[in-house]
Design a protein around this motif. Structure first.
Motif, PDB file in Angstrom:
ATOM      1  N   UNK A   1       2.474   7.175   8.688  1.00  0.00           N
ATOM      2  CA  UNK A   1       1.372   8.134   8.704  1.00  0.00           C
ATOM      3  C   UNK A   1       0.622   8.110   7.382  1.00  0.00           C
ATOM      4  N   UNK A   2       1.336   7.828   6.302  1.00  0.00           N
ATOM      5  CA  UNK A   2       0.707   7.772   4.983  1.00  0.00           C
ATOM      6  C   UNK A   2      -0.093   6.493   4.771  1.00  0.00           C
ATOM      7  N   UNK A   3       0.161   5.472   5.591  1.00  0.00           N
ATOM      8  CA  UNK A   3      -0.587   4.233   5.490  1.00  0.00           C
ATOM      9  C   UNK A   3       0.205   3.025   5.043  1.00  0.00           C
ATOM     10  N   UNK A   4       1.515   3.140   4.949  1.00  0.00           N
ATOM     11  CA  UNK A   4       2.352   2.003   4.582  1.00  0.00           C
ATOM     12  C   UNK A   4       2.551   1.070   5.772  1.00  0.00           C
ATOM     13  N   UNK A   5       2.797  -0.207   5.475  1.00  0.00           N
ATOM     14  CA  UNK A   5       3.310  -1.130   6.485  1.00  0.00           C
ATOM     15  C   UNK A   5       4.808  -0.930   6.552  1.00  0.00           C
ATOM     16  N   UNK A   6       5.330  -0.631   7.721  1.00  0.00           N
ATOM     17  CA  UNK A   6       6.729  -0.214   7.838  1.00  0.00           C
ATOM     18  C   UNK A   6       7.492  -1.123   8.792  1.00  0.00           C
ATOM     19  N   UNK A   7       8.655  -1.558   8.339  1.00  0.00           N
ATOM     20  CA  UNK A   7       9.578  -2.317   9.183  1.00  0.00           C
ATOM     21  C   UNK A   7      10.896  -1.564   9.242  1.00  0.00           C
ATOM     22  N   UNK A   8      11.383  -1.329  10.449  1.00  0.00           N
ATOM     23  CA  UNK A   8      12.670  -0.658  10.628  1.00  0.00           C
ATOM     24  C   UNK A   8      13.746  -1.677  11.009  1.00  0.00           C
ATOM     25  N   UNK A   9      14.991  -1.245  10.961  1.00  0.00           N
ATOM     26  CA  UNK A   9      16.103  -2.087  11.375  1.00  0.00           C
ATOM     27  C   UNK A   9      16.457  -3.174  10.377  1.00  0.00           C
ATOM     28  N   UNK A  10      16.128  -2.992   9.096  1.00  0.00           N
ATOM     29  CA  UNK A  10      16.474  -3.972   8.070  1.00  0.00           C
ATOM     30  C   UNK A  10      17.882  -3.667   7.572  1.00  0.00           C
ATOM     31  N   UNK A  11      18.785  -4.648   7.692  1.00  0.00           N
ATOM     32  CA  UNK A  11      20.177  -4.357   7.338  1.00  0.00           C
ATOM     33  C   UNK A  11      20.761  -3.328   8.275  1.00  0.00           C
ATOM     34  N   UNK A  12      20.550  -3.511   9.558  1.00  0.00           N
ATOM     35  CA  UNK A  12      20.996  -2.640  10.655  1.00  0.00           C
ATOM     36  C   UNK A  12      20.066  -1.443  10.823  1.00  0.00           C
ATOM     37  N   UNK A  13      20.116  -0.467   9.920  1.00  0.00           N
ATOM     38  CA  UNK A  13      19.325   0.750  10.129  1.00  0.00           C
ATOM     39  C   UNK A  13      18.381   1.052   8.963  1.00  0.00           C
ATOM     40  N   UNK A  14      18.179   0.112   8.065  1.00  0.00           N
ATOM     41  CA  UNK A  14      17.338   0.348   6.903  1.00  0.00           C
ATOM     42  C   UNK A  14      15.858   0.343   7.226  1.00  0.00           C
ATOM     43  N   UNK A  15      15.095   0.960   6.320  1.00  0.00           N
ATOM     44  CA  UNK A  15      13.632   1.047   6.442  1.00  0.00           C
ATOM     45  C   UNK A  15      13.007   0.435   5.198  1.00  0.00           C
ATOM     46  N   UNK A  16      11.965  -0.380   5.391  1.00  0.00           N
ATOM     47  CA  UNK A  16      11.188  -0.903   4.275  1.00  0.00           C
ATOM     48  C   UNK A  16       9.718  -0.596   4.549  1.00  0.00           C
ATOM     49  N   UNK A  17       9.086   0.103   3.595  1.00  0.00           N
ATOM     50  CA  UNK A  17       7.669   0.458   3.707  1.00  0.00           C
ATOM     51  C   UNK A  17       6.935  -0.145   2.514  1.00  0.00           C
ATOM     52  N   UNK A  18       5.902  -0.919   2.784  1.00  0.00           N
ATOM     53  CA  UNK A  18       5.193  -1.655   1.736  1.00  0.00           C
ATOM     54  C   UNK A  18       3.736  -1.207   1.687  1.00  0.00           C
ATOM     55  N   UNK A  19       3.255  -0.982   0.456  1.00  0.00           N
ATOM     56  CA  UNK A  19       1.831  -0.715   0.251  1.00  0.00           C
ATOM     57  C   UNK A  19       1.336  -1.586  -0.885  1.00  0.00           C
ATOM     58  N   UNK A  20       0.381  -2.470  -0.583  1.00  0.00           N
ATOM     59  CA  UNK A  20      -0.252  -3.316  -1.590  1.00  0.00           C
ATOM     60  C   UNK A  20      -1.584  -2.696  -1.974  1.00  0.00           C
ATOM     61  N   UNK A  21      -1.776  -2.570  -3.285  1.00  0.00           N
ATOM     62  CA  UNK A  21      -2.972  -1.873  -3.772  1.00  0.00           C
ATOM     63  C   UNK A  21      -3.503  -2.594  -5.008  1.00  0.00           C
ATOM     64  N   UNK A  22      -3.945  -3.818  -4.803  1.00  0.00           N
ATOM     65  CA  UNK A  22      -4.520  -4.574  -5.895  1.00  0.00           C
ATOM     66  C   UNK A  22      -3.500  -5.291  -6.743  1.00  0.00           C
ATOM     67  N   UNK A  23      -3.946  -5.902  -7.851  1.00  0.00           N
ATOM     68  CA  UNK A  23      -3.040  -6.676  -8.704  1.00  0.00           C
ATOM     69  C   UNK A  23      -2.108  -5.767  -9.485  1.00  0.00           C
ATOM     70  N   UNK A  24      -0.954  -6.338  -9.851  1.00  0.00           N
ATOM     71  CA  UNK A  24      -0.003  -5.583 -10.655  1.00  0.00           C
ATOM     72  C   UNK A  24       1.421  -5.858 -10.236  1.00  0.00           C
ATOM     73  N   UNK A  25       2.370  -5.280 -10.930  1.00  0.00           N
ATOM     74  CA  UNK A  25       3.788  -5.498 -10.613  1.00  0.00           C
ATOM     75  C   UNK A  25       4.185  -4.897  -9.271  1.00  0.00           C
TER      76      UNK A  25
END
Length: 437
Positions: free
Chosen positions: A65-89
């Motif tokens: 809902x916040x706008x992240x790209x979200x993948x569920x089921x990582x490592x069985x039940x884990x969640x990974x949400x990624x937001x890219x916002x320009x250059x940087x670490x």
């Protein structure tokens, strides 16, 4: 998360110094009513390790809902949400999700009534007795704020909802499932854990080793059983095991450098079934704690040596020598990148004040957050910090026997202060690490 210990003086005033009033703290304050609704729901509905589907779903939905790209089921039940916002670490922010097989006794109106079956096959209550509900709630607050204020930072954020911290298996499971190949690899990894041993809203940072290697060791002492009235016709494993319990402590008191922490605790001793029977077996269970991997190996090899030595001294036949089993997998120590942690502590002191951010001693508890750093220690700078949840007046008294700690059925931190402090600290740290371009 396993037991931690800090002895801190001057706690009465620890939560009296406010954080700097600014956009972040004001935003978190405004969000707190809704965040506490989320917290109470998570607290009332805990899930055991690798069963965190509902919890993961709540976190994933909030991130989406916040706008992240979200993948569920990582490592069985884990969640990974990624937001890219320009250059940087790349900054990784982790929260763990699992509860414990504990019957809640807090008396809270939203106390858990959930039942479940633990990995040991025992049916019991399930409780967020380690505060992972505060971790998840703060994670949601961080995701919302950073997504809504993208002009304040530049780079990539990887939000991780990790399963099975209580088993020490969740981080490894996510890494094995391609965490660093499927998603951006972090330059920085940060997380927090609540604690009952700091006053509410107080941040603790430990540069260097922060949490321990945690090993579980099973030892079976064998012997020759017989009648209790004729001990001379037996080889009593209880006597051998009892001698081992005393002798094994010399691994810490006489063989280990006194300046290097180490713990060997015999937590379980089972033998025999009747007053007048000498058993042919005694079974012990140990927990072994260390920081450096070399110290761990020294302790484990020493335990085997002492066990076999005591059996030999007692005249136990070679074919009946003790069996020593070090359980796998074990929880590896968590290391906070020293310079990075010191820099972040200075930053927290500047933001929250000297009384609300301090260096604390390392814990002999265990946490698998360190696996995210260990996967690439040359690239990643990592830090886990503590956030207190006990009223300051109770910490000041130092009456630890009457302050329910993590893993207690009575554990009930001041969740609003934990969540608001942790969320603000994580947001501010992330913006510092990802300055706007």
């Amino acid at each position: 998360m396993k037991h931690i210990a800090f002895l801190l003086a001057g706690a009465a005033a620890l939560s009296s110094v406010p954080a700097q009033a600014d956009q972040v703290s004001d935003a978190i304050r405004a969000e707190m009513p809704g965040l506490m609704t989320i917290y109470r729901d998570l607290h009332a509905n805990p899930e055991l390790s690798f069963e965190e589907k509902r919890s993961a779903g709540i976190m994933a939905a909030a991130a989406k809902k916040a706008g992240f790209e979200v993948i569920e089921g990582v490592g069985k039940t884990g969640v990974v949400a990624v937001m890219k916002n320009g250059p940087g670490p790349v900054v990784l922010i982790r929260a763990d999700m699992d509860g414990l097989p504990v019957i809640e006794q807090t008396g809270l109106p939203f106390a858990s009534k959930v039942r479940g079956v633990s990995t040991a096959g025992v049916e019991s209550g399930v409780m967020h007795a380690c505060g992972h509900d505060t971790h998840m709630t703060a994670w949601i607050a961080v995701a919302r704020y950073l997504a809504a204020n993208k002009t304040d930072w530049s780079g990539t954020i990887v939000m991780v909802g990790q399963p099975a911290e209580e088993l020490g298996l969740g981080a490894k499971a996510m890494l094995a499932d391609g965490m660093y190949s499927r998603f951006p690899k972090p330059d920085y990894a940060i997380a927090f854990h609540d604690t009952h041993e700091l006053a509410s809203g107080v941040i603790g940072v430990t540069p260097g080793y922060a949490l321990a290697n945690v090993d579980s060791v099973d030892i079976t002492f064998k012997g020759v059983g017989g009648h209790g009235s004729r001990p001379h016709q037996t080889k009593d494993p209880i006597v051998v095991a009892a001698a081992f319990v005393s002798r094994v402590q010399t691994l810490v008191s006489r063989e280990n450098d006194p300046s290097v922490p180490a713990v060997v605790t015999v937590g379980s001793f089972h033998a025999g079934a009747k007053h007048n029977i000498i058993s042919d077996k005694a079974e012990l269970q140990l927990t072994v704690r260390s920081y450096a991997d070399a110290v761990r190996q020294s302790l484990l090899s020493g335990i085997r040596r002492v066990a076999e030595g005591e059996a030999m001294v007692a005249g136990i036949p070679a074919e009946l020598k003790p069996t020593v089993v070090v359980r796998e997998p074990y929880t590896r120590s968590t290391f906070n990148s020293p310079d990075f942690s010191r820099d972040m502590l200075a930053f927290f002191k500047g933001r929250f004040g000297e009384e609300r951010a301090r260096q604390v001693t390392a814990s002999m508890g265990g946490e698998d957050f360190g696996e995210f750093y260990r996967a690439d220690p040359d690239k990643i700078k990592s830090m886990i910090f503590w956030v207190g949840g006990t009223p300051a007046e109770k910490v000041a008294k130092g009456d630890w026997a009457n302050i329910p700690g993590t893993h207690s059925p009575l554990f009930a931190p001041e969740a609003d202060k934990v969540i608001s402090t942790a969320a603000e600290a994580l947001i501010a740290a992330t913006i510092k690490l990802l300055p706007a371009r």
